[in-house]
Design a protein around this motif. Structure first.
Motif, PDB file in Angstrom:
ATOM      1  N   VAL A 179      21.943  36.138  64.304  1.00 29.72           N
ATOM      2  CA  VAL A 179      22.575  34.921  64.797  1.00 29.72           C
ATOM      3  C   VAL A 179      23.768  35.371  65.630  1.00 29.72           C
ATOM      4  O   VAL A 179      24.488  36.300  65.256  1.00 29.72           O
ATOM      5  N   THR A 182      29.350  32.470  64.711  1.00 30.77           N
ATOM      6  CA  THR A 182      29.614  31.580  63.582  1.00 30.77           C
ATOM      7  C   THR A 182      28.871  30.253  63.736  1.00 30.77           C
ATOM      8  O   THR A 182      28.734  29.728  64.846  1.00 30.77           O
ATOM      9  N   LEU A 234      21.158  25.855  61.610  1.00 26.59           N
ATOM     10  CA  LEU A 234      20.499  27.128  61.352  1.00 26.59           C
ATOM     11  C   LEU A 234      19.294  26.934  60.436  1.00 26.59           C
ATOM     12  O   LEU A 234      18.226  27.522  60.655  1.00 26.59           O
ATOM     13  N   ILE A 251      17.086  35.225  54.327  1.00 26.59           N
ATOM     14  CA  ILE A 251      18.425  35.409  54.890  1.00 26.59           C
ATOM     15  C   ILE A 251      19.422  35.585  53.754  1.00 26.59           C
ATOM     16  O   ILE A 251      19.224  35.085  52.648  1.00 26.59           O
ATOM     17  N   GLU A 253      23.070  34.967  52.252  1.00 29.71           N
ATOM     18  CA  GLU A 253      24.188  34.035  52.360  1.00 29.71           C
ATOM     19  C   GLU A 253      25.477  34.741  52.757  1.00 29.71           C
ATOM     20  O   GLU A 253      26.254  34.243  53.574  1.00 29.71           O
ATOM     21  N   ILE A 256      25.908  35.380  56.622  1.00 25.94           N
ATOM     22  CA  ILE A 256      25.948  34.285  57.589  1.00 25.94           C
ATOM     23  C   ILE A 256      27.394  34.043  58.001  1.00 25.94           C
ATOM     24  O   ILE A 256      28.241  33.712  57.166  1.00 25.94           O
ATOM     25  N   LEU A 274      24.830  24.885  57.026  1.00 21.43           N
ATOM     26  CA  LEU A 274      23.573  25.437  57.530  1.00 21.43           C
ATOM     27  C   LEU A 274      22.713  24.373  58.200  1.00 21.43           C
ATOM     28  O   LEU A 274      21.771  24.699  58.920  1.00 21.43           O
ATOM     29  N   ILE A 310      21.413  38.608  59.838  1.00 16.56           N
ATOM     30  CA  ILE A 310      21.527  37.790  58.630  1.00 16.56           C
ATOM     31  C   ILE A 310      20.284  37.840  57.735  1.00 16.56           C
ATOM     32  O   ILE A 310      20.299  37.286  56.636  1.00 16.56           O
TER      33      ILE A 310
END
Length: 345
Positions: A179, A182, A234, A251, A253, A256, A274, A310
């Motif tokens: 990703v 942010t 996301l 993914i 956590e 992220i 998310l 991620i």
């Protein structure tokens, strides 16, 4: 037969039908697509439900996309509806590997709209399009009676040129998920503005045109799929990609990237970051051998400094997205039903 027709006539569109979640996707598939000729002009057509479509012209491939934009308020920290509309279309072209070439726009405002605000929005659109060398070359302008429209709607259409088409369904087991920064910034900024939430750290929308960042990744190679996590956030983007490719995604956590201000606002409002709209981020699936090089290239660009790996694509759990939580457990990230905050993109 008559009863069924009457039942259909009694049904009405709700905000959820345009919110980017499962309700909207089912509506598009079951209502819109069945009424339209799905003949394609290239490799990717309407039935793919990607960020755009392709048009084959000999040995060239054009990427074509269109989008309508409505946001409340029209001006917000980090941008406005003008920057939002141009960035959104440039990013849709970029997600399919298309270098933005030119854009058109159609603007509808209500009677009584401020000319000073309109000039400000046009300036914003011009600055954003010039940033990536994608000129606005044609358009349309309409005015509706006062009270028949809430401010303004902008529709932007873009065309780009792709050396290689990238779709949102090209993920393969082993690919890494990046990703580009942010998440949740745009959606939380809009909600905070509406609700009058004051935090110690200001919220600022991430709205931005991403072509420089995406081009850097494409030059390295190894990109298998891309999607911008707009409506549905996301969570929605990853679920759509996993479902289309029939693969699983895991993914982490802890990996992220989320700003403290976004996390604080989401906890205060009870909204999962998310699932919140982003307007200046991309989700990129990359072959493992190229992943570190792609990440390094992205981090050197203006809008990719906070990019992170991620997660990864797996063969197990086809169509599902699994979150490895910060406490060591796992949970299923289900496809969002709708958008927790309408009118934010």
């Amino acid at each position: 037969m008559v009863e069924n027709q009457s039942d259909n006539m009694s049904k009405r569109i709700t905000l959820s039908h345009g919110a980017g979640g499962k309700i909207m996707m089912d509506f598009i598939k079951n209502i819109i697509l069945k009424e339209i000729n799905l003949k394609s002009a290239g490799e990717v057509g309407l039935d793919a439900l990607d960020d755009g479509a392709s048009i084959s012209l000999g040995d060239k491939t054009l990427i074509f996309t269109t989008d309508s934009h409505t946001v409340k308020p029209l001006f917000f920290p980090g941008g406005d509806i003008g920057k939002l509309s141009v960035s959104g279309t440039i990013n849709d072209l970029a997600m399919m590997g298309g270098r933005p070439l030119a854009m058109a726009c159609a603007i509808v405002v209500e009677e009584g709209f401020s000319i000073a605000d309109l000039e400000r929005i046009f300036r914003s659109m011009n600055i954003t399009s010039q940033e990536v060398g994608c000129p606005l070359i044609t358009g349309d302008f309409k005015v509706m009676e006062k009270g028949s429209l809430d401010g303004m709607i902008i529709t932007t259409t873009g065309v780009g040129l792709a050396d290689k088409i990238i779709t949102d369904r090209g993920l393969k087991p082993g690919d890494k998920i990046i990703v580009t920064g942010t998440i949740g910034d745009h959606g939380m900024t809009i909600i905070a503005q509406r609700e009058g939430i004051n935090l110690a750290t200001d919220l600022v929308s991430d709205v931005a045109p991403l072509w420089e960042t995406i081009e850097a990744a494409l030059k390295v190679g190894g990109v298998t799929a891309m999607k911008d996590p707009t409506r549905g956030g996301l969570n929605g983007a990853l679920n759509e990609m996993a479902e289309k490719a029939r693969v699983g995604i895991i993914i982490k956590e802890n990996e992220i990237p989320i700003l403290d201000s976004v996390r604080a606002a989401s906890e205060m409002l009870g909204i999962d970051p998310l699932q919140i709209t982003n307007e200046g981020k991309a989700v990129i699936s990359v072959e493992p051998a190229k992943c570190d090089l792609v990440l390094e290239a992205i981090k050197k660009t203006k809008y990719g400094k906070n990019a992170k790996i991620i997660g990864e694509v797996i063969a197990d759990y086809p169509g599902d997205v699994i979150l490895e939580t910060s406490v060591g457990g796992r949970r299923l990230l289900e496809t969002p039903i709708g958008d927790p905050a309408p009118r934010i993109c």
